[in-house]
Design an enzyme around this catalytic site. Sequence first.
Site, PDB file in Angstrom:
ATOM      1  CG  ASP A 350      -1.647   1.238   1.682  1.00  0.00           C
ATOM      2  OD1 ASP A 350      -2.381   1.506   0.911  1.00  0.00           O
ATOM      3  OD2 ASP A 350      -1.299   1.716   2.398  1.00  0.00           O
ATOM      4  CD  GLU A 404      -2.191   2.340  -3.588  1.00  0.00           C
ATOM      5  OE1 GLU A 404      -3.507   2.654  -3.807  1.00  0.00           O
ATOM      6  OE2 GLU A 404      -1.658   2.721  -2.487  1.00  0.00           O
TER       7      GLU A 404
END
Length: 690
Positions: A350, A404
Site C-alpha cells: 500500500d 500500489e
Amino acid sequence: MTCAKKTATKKAVTPKSPKKPQHIGLVKNDPWLEPYETAIRGRHDHAEWMINELTNGGKKTLSDFASGYLYFGLHRDAKGGWVFREWAPNATEIYLIGDFNGWKEQKKYACKRIKGTGNWELKLPATAMKHGDLYKLKVKWEGGEGERIPAWVRRVVQDEETKIFSAQVWAPAAEYKWKKKSFKAKKDPLFIYECHIGMGQDEEKVGTYAEFKEKVLPRVIKGGYNCIQIMAIQEHPYYGSFGYHVSNFFASSSRFGTPEELKDLIDTAHQKGIAVIMDLVHSHAVKNEVEGLGNFCGDPNQYFYPGDRREHNQWDSLCFDYGKGEVMHFLLSNCKYWLDEFHFDGFRFDGVTSMLYYNHGLGVDFGGYGDYFNGGQDDNAICYLALANKLIHEVNKNAITIAEEMSGMPGLAAKFDDGGLGFDYRLAMGIPDYWIKMIKEKRDEDWGVFDIFWKMTDRRSDEKTISYAESHDQALVGDKTIIFRLIDSDMYWHFKKGDENDVATRGIALHKMIRLVTASTINGGYLNFMGNEWGHPEWIDFPREGNGWSYKYARRQWNLVDDKELCYHWLGDFDAKMLEVLKLEKSFNKTPVQEIWHNDGDQVIAFSRGELIFVFNFNPTKSFTDYGFLVPTGAYSVVLNTDNPDFGGFGSCDDTVTHITTYDQMYVEEHKEWLKLYIPARSAMVLKKN
C-alpha cells in the site's frame, strides 16, 4: 662466418580507450533513461551494499536476517516456560502487567536490559501466565511512563464495553496443521478478487474469517478468480480506516476471528487453487501511542523519521524511518512473518508513491523522467522496497508482489538485477481514473475508441501491470462506482427485469464493455473489488459517529445478485463468463495485444490476442451490418457477446452461427481474409478461431 645478432623491434602501442561500462538493464530496455543511469546505478548499488551489510558479506541470507519475530515478542521457551523480548532503547524500566498479576508492577515481571543493547528480556516459568490472558507493558523513561502494547505482539483484542485494546497471550494447546503444505499460484493471467473480511457478508455486522470461507470464497471460485487480495488484516484501532491505519503489524485483526481461523481460510483457498495475498501497510502507521508505535518508550522517533518528515499530514499518520537498521529489521521481518506463519502468497504494498518521495508524490504532475530523479526521492525507502522484494522471493520464489504506485516511477516492477525494485506487478492506476473521467466528462458520442485502446495498453514493456476498471477507492462514500455513475438513482427503481429504462439499459451495456476492454488488454493481471463485478449499488460507509455507528453500508448485499428477478445477476454472470473466455487463450500474458482496426467515427475497434478476436462498438445509436476486418483465414465462433440476453442484452445476433472469412486476392500472401460481422450498437463480442 660471422652472424649478425637479430634484435627485436618493438612496435608502438596505442593505448586503448577505457571500455565504456555496459548499460544497466533498465536503461537497455528504455534508452530515454540514459541521462539518469548514474542515479539508477546509485540506487542499485545502495541496495547491494545494504544487502551485504545485513547478510554479513553473504555469510547468511536476507531470510536469516529477517527472522526478528522468532526472537522478539512473547514465546514459549524450550522448557515450556515463557520468554519475552522488546526493543526499547529509550526505556529505563519495563514491566509486564496483566490478568496474571492484577495489572500491577511486580518485580517478578520486570524485564532486564540486555547489556550493550537497546533490547529488554524477561524469562518466566510456565505458570506465570496462560493462553488467553490479557496484558500490556508498563514502560518508564526519563520524565515519563505509559502503558504500551508490545511492538512485536501477535494477538491484540478489544474489550467490547470499554473499547480498550490489550495484548493477549496466544499459545493454543495445538498448533494449526496445514492440509495444503505447499502451493504455487497460477499467474497467467492473475485474476484478483479484492476483498474485506468484515464487510464481506450480507448482515449488518462485522463478518468473520470463518463466514468468509463459508459464504464468499465459494463465490470467488465460481466467478473464475484465482487469487484473493485481503484488506485490513493487520490490526488497526479504527475499523473505518479500512485497515490502513495499522497499530500492530504482526497481529491479524481479532475483529474477524482467531489466527487459526485465518490460517484455515488461507488453507481452504489453497486447496481450491486460490492464491491469497494481503494488503501490506508499510507506508505509514497510526499515531496512537498506547495501541501503536507513536511514542513507544518516550522516543517519538524510535520507529519514525524526525522533524517535518515524521508525520504524513494528508493521512494523519506517521512515516517510518527506513534508513534505521532496527526499522529495516522490523519491517523485513514483518514481510517474512506473514509468508512463513500464515502461508500468504504475497503482498499488495500500500501507498508506495508516498514512500518513494519526500513530498509523498502530492501536488506533482510527473510529466517527464526528470521528475523521478530530481533529488526529491527517499533513497532509504527505495532501498527498503528493493530489499523487501528480494527477501519475499527468497522466502517464496513463487510469491506475488504488487506495488500500489501512481507516479509511474520507471523500474518499480523491473528485475532487481536490471536496476529495478523487483515488484512482480504495478497497479495500472491510471485506468480507473480514466474511466471516471470518461463517464463524468464526455458524452457517449464523443468516446474515442483509439484513445480507449491506447489508455488500456499504455505501459512499460519491461514491467507487468494489474489492470482494473475500479477498486474499493471508487466504492467509498464521497465517490461512486462505475455502475452508480452510469445509472445513479435509477438503480433503485429500474433494476428489476422488465422495468429497465434507457438509463439502466445503457449502464448495463457499458458496465460489461468497460470491464471486457480492461480485462482483455492486460499484461499481467486483472483486479475486481468484491461485489463490483455485479454492480453492487450505493457506497461503502463504515460505522462512524456521522451515521450513528451503523453497519448498513459496511457490507455486501449478496441477496441482490442472488435474486434472479433483478438485473444484478446478469452482470455477475457476464463477469464469470468473461474470465472463462480469457482463459481460453493459453499463456495469455505472453500473447501480444495486436490492433486489427479502429475507426473513431464509427466508434468501432477490434484487436486480437492469439486465437481470440475482440470487437467493440461503443457507438450508442449505430449498429453495423457486414462490418469487415482483415484476420487470419479461417472459421470463427462467437464465445462471448455482451448483447446476449443471458447478460441483459437484446439478443440481436445469432451467436450459434460460425463466421467464415471471405477471400480477397490482395491479402493472399498475408494469409488474411475478411471477417464480416453484424455489430449492434453499444456492444462487444469475442470470437475464437476454430
